[in-house]
Motif scaffolding. Structure first.
Motif, PDB file in Angstrom:
ATOM      1  N   ILE A   1       0.701  -1.286  -0.027  1.00 41.84           N
ATOM      2  CA  ILE A   1       0.040  -0.218  -0.014  1.00 41.84           C
ATOM      3  C   ILE A   1       1.126   1.156  -0.024  1.00 41.84           C
ATOM      4  N   SER A   2       1.784   1.421   0.854  1.00 36.90           N
ATOM      5  CA  SER A   2       2.729   2.514   0.792  1.00 36.90           C
ATOM      6  C   SER A   2       3.574   2.690  -0.432  1.00 36.90           C
ATOM      7  N   PHE A   3       4.121   1.555  -1.013  1.00 34.35           N
ATOM      8  CA  PHE A   3       4.712   1.725  -2.541  1.00 34.35           C
ATOM      9  C   PHE A   3       3.625   2.191  -3.390  1.00 34.35           C
ATOM     10  N   ALA A   4       2.339   1.772  -3.322  1.00 30.75           N
ATOM     11  CA  ALA A   4       1.414   2.250  -4.489  1.00 30.75           C
ATOM     12  C   ALA A   4       1.225   3.572  -4.158  1.00 30.75           C
ATOM     13  N   PHE A   5       0.976   4.152  -2.901  1.00 29.18           N
ATOM     14  CA  PHE A   5       0.928   5.504  -2.712  1.00 29.18           C
ATOM     15  C   PHE A   5       1.961   6.168  -3.098  1.00 29.18           C
ATOM     16  N   ALA A   6       3.310   5.791  -2.785  1.00 31.57           N
ATOM     17  CA  ALA A   6       4.417   6.514  -3.350  1.00 31.57           C
ATOM     18  C   ALA A   6       4.606   6.694  -4.629  1.00 31.57           C
ATOM     19  N   ILE A   7       4.233   5.599  -5.465  1.00 36.29           N
ATOM     20  CA  ILE A   7       4.077   5.670  -6.983  1.00 36.29           C
ATOM     21  C   ILE A   7       2.940   6.784  -7.404  1.00 36.29           C
ATOM     22  N   LEU A   8       2.044   6.917  -6.863  1.00 32.26           N
ATOM     23  CA  LEU A   8       1.087   7.822  -7.180  1.00 32.26           C
ATOM     24  C   LEU A   8       1.248   9.308  -7.056  1.00 32.26           C
ATOM     25  N   ILE A   9       2.150   9.531  -5.799  1.00 30.67           N
ATOM     26  CA  ILE A   9       2.632  10.854  -5.440  1.00 30.67           C
ATOM     27  C   ILE A   9       3.712  11.442  -6.566  1.00 30.67           C
ATOM     28  N   LEU A  10       4.396  10.160  -6.863  1.00 29.66           N
ATOM     29  CA  LEU A  10       5.354  10.723  -7.850  1.00 29.66           C
ATOM     30  C   LEU A  10       4.799  10.994  -9.115  1.00 29.66           C
ATOM     31  N   TRP A  11       3.845  10.225  -9.570  1.00 22.64           N
ATOM     32  CA  TRP A  11       3.278  10.440 -10.895  1.00 22.64           C
ATOM     33  C   TRP A  11       2.597  11.816 -10.779  1.00 22.64           C
ATOM     34  N   LEU A  12       1.926  12.436  -9.708  1.00 20.62           N
ATOM     35  CA  LEU A  12       1.068  13.641  -9.592  1.00 20.62           C
ATOM     36  C   LEU A  12       2.477  14.462  -9.634  1.00 20.62           C
ATOM     37  N   VAL A  13       3.560  14.461  -8.954  1.00 15.52           N
ATOM     38  CA  VAL A  13       4.540  15.418  -9.032  1.00 15.52           C
ATOM     39  C   VAL A  13       4.918  15.806 -10.410  1.00 15.52           C
ATOM     40  N   PHE A  14       5.422  14.530 -11.015  1.00 17.62           N
ATOM     41  CA  PHE A  14       5.972  14.607 -12.142  1.00 17.62           C
ATOM     42  C   PHE A  14       5.361  14.715 -13.710  1.00 17.62           C
ATOM     43  N   ARG A  15       4.280  13.904 -13.442  1.00 13.13           N
ATOM     44  CA  ARG A  15       3.407  13.892 -14.609  1.00 13.13           C
ATOM     45  C   ARG A  15       4.035  13.294 -15.873  1.00 13.13           C
ATOM     46  N   PRO A  16       4.586  12.401 -16.052  1.00 10.61           N
ATOM     47  CA  PRO A  16       5.431  12.107 -17.271  1.00 10.61           C
ATOM     48  C   PRO A  16       4.431  12.218 -18.514  1.00 10.61           C
ATOM     49  N   HIS A  17       5.064  12.590 -19.717  1.00  7.91           N
ATOM     50  CA  HIS A  17       4.543  12.621 -20.956  1.00  7.91           C
ATOM     51  C   HIS A  17       5.327  11.931 -21.869  1.00  7.91           C
ATOM     52  N   LYS A  18       4.584  11.147 -23.028  1.00  6.88           N
ATOM     53  CA  LYS A  18       5.509  10.353 -23.938  1.00  6.88           C
ATOM     54  C   LYS A  18       6.269  11.262 -25.061  1.00  6.88           C
ATOM     55  N   LEU A  19       7.657  10.695 -25.159  1.00  3.90           N
ATOM     56  CA  LEU A  19       8.182  11.623 -26.184  1.00  3.90           C
ATOM     57  C   LEU A  19       7.619  11.711 -27.294  1.00  3.90           C
ATOM     58  N   LEU A  20       7.886  12.846 -28.050  1.00  3.69           N
ATOM     59  CA  LEU A  20       7.335  12.994 -29.279  1.00  3.69           C
ATOM     60  C   LEU A  20       8.393  13.016 -30.406  1.00  3.69           C
ATOM     61  N   LEU A  21       7.950  12.626 -31.544  1.00  4.97           N
ATOM     62  CA  LEU A  21       9.087  12.618 -32.884  1.00  4.97           C
ATOM     63  C   LEU A  21       8.311  13.060 -34.136  1.00  4.97           C
ATOM     64  N   THR A  22       8.733  13.901 -34.844  1.00  3.76           N
ATOM     65  CA  THR A  22       8.317  14.302 -36.122  1.00  3.76           C
ATOM     66  C   THR A  22       9.218  14.400 -36.956  1.00  3.76           C
ATOM     67  N   ALA A  23       8.768  13.985 -38.522  1.00  5.03           N
ATOM     68  CA  ALA A  23       9.887  14.155 -39.417  1.00  5.03           C
ATOM     69  C   ALA A  23       9.523  15.529 -40.120  1.00  5.03           C
ATOM     70  N   ASP A  24      10.354  16.227 -40.172  1.00  2.00           N
ATOM     71  CA  ASP A  24      10.336  17.730 -40.723  1.00  2.00           C
ATOM     72  C   ASP A  24      10.551  17.799 -42.033  1.00  2.00           C
ATOM     73  N   HIS A  25      11.362  16.862 -42.574  1.00  2.00           N
ATOM     74  CA  HIS A  25      11.770  16.836 -43.806  1.00  2.00           C
ATOM     75  C   HIS A  25      12.349  15.545 -44.332  1.00  2.00           C
ATOM     76  N   ALA A  26      12.397  15.185 -45.720  1.00  2.00           N
ATOM     77  CA  ALA A  26      12.786  13.903 -46.039  1.00  2.00           C
ATOM     78  C   ALA A  26      12.858  13.982 -47.582  1.00  2.00           C
ATOM     79  N   SER A  27      13.931  13.330 -48.215  1.00  2.00           N
ATOM     80  CA  SER A  27      14.177  13.239 -49.576  1.00  2.00           C
ATOM     81  C   SER A  27      14.790  11.973 -49.982  1.00  2.00           C
TER      82      SER A  27
END
Length: 224
Positions: free
Chosen positions: A50-76
């Motif tokens: 229970i303590s571990f799950a609560f700590a994970i929830l707190i870390l998620w609320l603090v850091f709120r991780p987002h997925k990395l983004l990738l775009t191809a701006d140009h290609a030839s």
């Protein structure tokens, strides 16, 4: 005069009234030490979970991780020729933007590689430099995949190549593979896999002119 049968716990000379048999009473045994120890261990285990799950929830609320983004701006694509012996000569250049949108998370890119596929067949790859990416940062990558390779294309893949050549437009999948680590404050995670796919639709251009219009393409980060 009636004489009662002799009782087993009395002398054979006793002739009094019959004595009811002795009754035994079961008493509750005190809990053993091992039983108490097991119960305590189970309680501590559930408390830890229970303590571990609560700590994970707190870390998620603090850091709120987002997925990395990738775009191809140009290609030839300036070279893309297939011989009857399934030898493919190619020259593909791309400009990629790799974005870390997180406010509190930094990223170590320990290994990166760009792989090119045609009709689900990988025909070449190129290693990319490693780097450290701070928060809310966009880093540009310039993979150039050129050379000659022997690709065992299936009959269907050869047909797809001929159709694309006649149409003057090739569909090439550019994959970005990597091994990364996330940094939260002073803590660094273990290595995770990075996998992103950019679907590029490219005309075959002459080498002296690579300035054709290209639509900026959002790539799909399928694993991180």
């Amino acid at each position: 005069m009636y004489q009662s049968p002799p009782q087993p716990h009395l002398s054979s000379n006793y002739f009094g009234p019959s004595i009811p048999p002795q009754q035994t009473y079961q008493t509750h045994q005190p809990r053993t030490f091992h039983c108490c120890l097991l119960s305590t261990a189970i309680k501590l285990f559930f408390t830890f979970c229970i303590s571990f799950a609560f700590a994970i929830l707190i870390l998620w609320l603090v850091f709120r991780p987002h997925k990395l983004l990738l775009t191809a701006d140009h290609a030839s694509l300036t070279t893309f020729n297939l011989t009857p012996s399934s030898t493919l000569s190619h020259n593909l250049s791309a400009l990629l933007s790799l974005q870390n949108p997180n406010k509190h998370i930094r990223v170590f890119y320990d290994w990166l590689e760009a792989d090119a596929f045609f009709s689900s067949h990988r025909f070449s790859f190129v290693p990319l430099p490693t780097f450290f990416q701070p928060t809310r940062n966009t880093t540009t990558l310039h993979p150039t995949i050129a050379g000659t390779s022997s690709v065992p294309l299936t009959v269907t893949a050869v047909q797809d190549f001929n159709k694309a050549k006649q149409a003057g437009l090739f569909s090439i999948d550019l994959w970005l593979y990597g091994r990364i680590r996330y940094k939260f404050g002073s803590a660094v995670t273990r290595r995770y896999g990075l996998s992103a796919k950019c679907v590029l639709r490219l005309p075959l251009l002459p080498a002296i002119n690579t300035s054709s219009s290209f639509t900026r393409t959002q790539c799909d980060v399928v694993d991180y």
